[in-house]
Scaffold this active site. Sequence first.
Site, PDB file in Angstrom:
ATOM      1  N   SER A 134       0.835  -1.196   0.000  1.00 35.76           N
ATOM      2  CA  SER A 134       0.000   0.000   0.000  1.00 35.76           C
ATOM      3  C   SER A 134       0.878   1.257   0.000  1.00 35.76           C
ATOM      4  CB  SER A 134      -0.972  -0.039   1.186  1.00 35.76           C
ATOM      5  OG  SER A 134      -2.039   0.866   1.018  1.00 35.76           O
ATOM      6  N   ASP A 219      -9.043  -6.261  -4.404  1.00 37.15           N
ATOM      7  CA  ASP A 219      -8.654  -4.883  -4.115  1.00 37.15           C
ATOM      8  C   ASP A 219      -9.698  -3.952  -4.719  1.00 37.15           C
ATOM      9  OD1 ASP A 219      -6.376  -3.758  -2.694  1.00 37.15           O
ATOM     10  OD2 ASP A 219      -5.122  -5.131  -3.853  1.00 37.15           O
ATOM     11  N   HIS A 251      -7.336  -6.202  -0.167  1.00 34.60           N
ATOM     12  CA  HIS A 251      -6.213  -5.302   0.093  1.00 34.60           C
ATOM     13  C   HIS A 251      -5.429  -5.683   1.343  1.00 34.60           C
ATOM     14  CE1 HIS A 251      -4.050  -1.522  -0.377  1.00 34.60           C
ATOM     15  NE2 HIS A 251      -4.211  -1.292   0.906  1.00 34.60           N
TER      16      HIS A 251
END
Length: 281
Positions: A134, A219, A251
């Site tokens: 991320s 995601d 995610h």
Amino acid sequence: MEVPEQGRRAEAPWKKLSKETATKRARATRRNLLHVPYGDGEGENLDIYFPEQVSEASPFCVFFHGGYWQSGSKDTSAFMVNPLTAQGVAVVIVAYDIAPKGTLDQMVHQVTRSIVYIQKQYPRNEGIYLCGHSAGAHLAAMMLLADWTKHAVAPNLRGFFLVSGIYDLEPIVFTSQNGPLLMTLEDARRNGPQQLLEAALTQPVDPSCHVLVIVGQHDSPEFSRQSREFYQTLCRGGWNASFEELHDVDHFEIIWKLTQDDYVLTQVGHIPSLWRAWVLR
């Protein structure tokens, strides 16, 4: 650029081993050096976990945690240590000053200096492989554009694992995620690897350095879009890049599963073989 709440899914067995528990286990069972300073700032330190057969010539996997640059900690991010050290890989978990204390410029500078430290401390390493999730993938991606001559060192960078990353920062400027960051459009453009690579098309110093861009099947559409577009930009710039969408993970699951010994990202005899496995499978 908000991360939508994921649909409820049946709890998988690997979730029983949380990131915090895995980190505690790594610290208790692996030879390590904790809170090693790589700079003068209070938050500029890192943890190093060594394989059983300690060697300065080991490959090093350097991990940068996520959390939208405003949460997360190295002290709960050593969840991939045991699977990787069991296969002869030294693992480094890097701390950096998250917002509101740290700015994006400062974080990028800190990550740069952490890599310089590892190269100078272990000059005989078999390769430094950067892994970020991320926001951490953003920081790792910025190292593709780093000017190492300013630091009088050329890190032996051999690969990048960019997991569910953020590469275009401009959309965040107008979201609630920007509250602690106070990021301007100028800040976003100066620290956006997507735009910087498009403008410079920087050629890789080492053509054998492989960049693996990874996103989860579940995601959000924005993370998927940014990952695909960043991969395409890398290819246009002549980088040795691959793209993978991991099946049936979102995610957060995509990185939590690094606690698993048999997870695809931790199944390596040594890290270079992982690149071959991804490219050829």
